[in-house]
Motif scaffolding. Sequence first.
Motif, PDB file in Angstrom:
ATOM      1  N   GLY A  24       0.538  -1.445  -0.271  1.00 26.03           N
ATOM      2  CA  GLY A  24       0.219  -0.042  -0.246  1.00 26.03           C
ATOM      3  C   GLY A  24       0.680   1.236   0.300  1.00 26.03           C
ATOM      4  N   LEU A  25       0.459   2.265  -0.892  1.00 25.25           N
ATOM      5  CA  LEU A  25       0.988   3.745  -0.433  1.00 25.25           C
ATOM      6  C   LEU A  25       0.113   4.768  -0.066  1.00 25.25           C
ATOM      7  N   ALA A  26       0.443   5.597   0.227  1.00 25.09           N
ATOM      8  CA  ALA A  26      -0.316   6.944   1.091  1.00 25.09           C
ATOM      9  C   ALA A  26       0.760   7.812   0.012  1.00 25.09           C
ATOM     10  N   ARG A  27       0.334   8.635  -1.123  1.00 24.11           N
ATOM     11  CA  ARG A  27       0.950   9.291  -2.073  1.00 24.11           C
ATOM     12  C   ARG A  27       0.558  10.939  -0.965  1.00 24.11           C
ATOM     13  N   ALA A  28       1.612  11.874  -1.558  1.00 25.91           N
ATOM     14  CA  ALA A  28       2.024  13.680  -0.893  1.00 25.91           C
ATOM     15  C   ALA A  28       0.697  13.905  -1.385  1.00 25.91           C
ATOM     16  N   ASP A  29      -0.271  13.649  -2.090  1.00 24.64           N
ATOM     17  CA  ASP A  29      -1.153  14.258  -2.380  1.00 24.64           C
ATOM     18  C   ASP A  29      -2.717  13.474  -1.126  1.00 24.64           C
ATOM     19  N   GLY A  30      -1.762  13.044  -0.415  1.00 23.59           N
ATOM     20  CA  GLY A  30      -3.486  11.972   0.503  1.00 23.59           C
ATOM     21  C   GLY A  30      -3.933  11.176   0.285  1.00 23.59           C
ATOM     22  N   SER A  31      -4.006  10.693  -0.717  1.00 24.00           N
ATOM     23  CA  SER A  31      -4.500  10.147  -1.337  1.00 24.00           C
ATOM     24  C   SER A  31      -3.839   7.505  -1.173  1.00 24.00           C
ATOM     25  N   ASP A  32      -4.592   7.117  -0.939  1.00 25.38           N
ATOM     26  CA  ASP A  32      -3.862   5.894  -0.866  1.00 25.38           C
ATOM     27  C   ASP A  32      -4.429   4.761  -1.894  1.00 25.38           C
ATOM     28  N   CYS A  33      -3.685   4.042  -1.509  1.00 27.72           N
ATOM     29  CA  CYS A  33      -4.069   2.995  -3.180  1.00 27.72           C
ATOM     30  C   CYS A  33      -3.542   1.583  -2.338  1.00 27.72           C
TER      31      CYS A  33
END
Length: 166
Positions: A24-33
């Motif tokens: 899983g990732l939490a991106r710099a824009d606050g979204s996650d996947c």
Amino acid sequence: MTLPTLLDIEASGFGRGSYPIEIGLARADGSDCAFLVQPLDDWTHWDPKAELLHGISRARLHREGLPVQQVARWLNDELGSIGIAYSDSWGYDNTWLSLLFHHAGVLPAFRLEALRILLDERQLALWHATREALIQELGIHRHRAGEDARLLQLTYLRTRQLADDS
């Protein structure tokens, strides 16, 4: 403030023979996947205690998991331009990431660093209580890679705000 990109990995267990099952990732824009990883034939280690924590069965991985090459390419696409992601369990996550890329036959286009290097002493002192408060406030389900990565990112943000206010 730019948020750091956080990476979290759920695994088949700990120790020798364990392998990544969800990244899983939490991106710099606050979204996650997050994506499930289809185990290779020789990835046989399975700890029922780990399954109790993350709730992901081997059968589900075989049904819904993506091939290791696809996951490695996805990670490079996501992280190649940034060049770096952070993990709170660097020792484990880096080992599992290396295993994934090795078996995919792909070189990582980024590096994984320990989240700890971003935290000052005030943030460290606030970390545990802040994380627990966020779990309660947001009803976060622990031990799923995307949500855990986002929880780390939110904890980083709140401890930074609290440390700056003190």
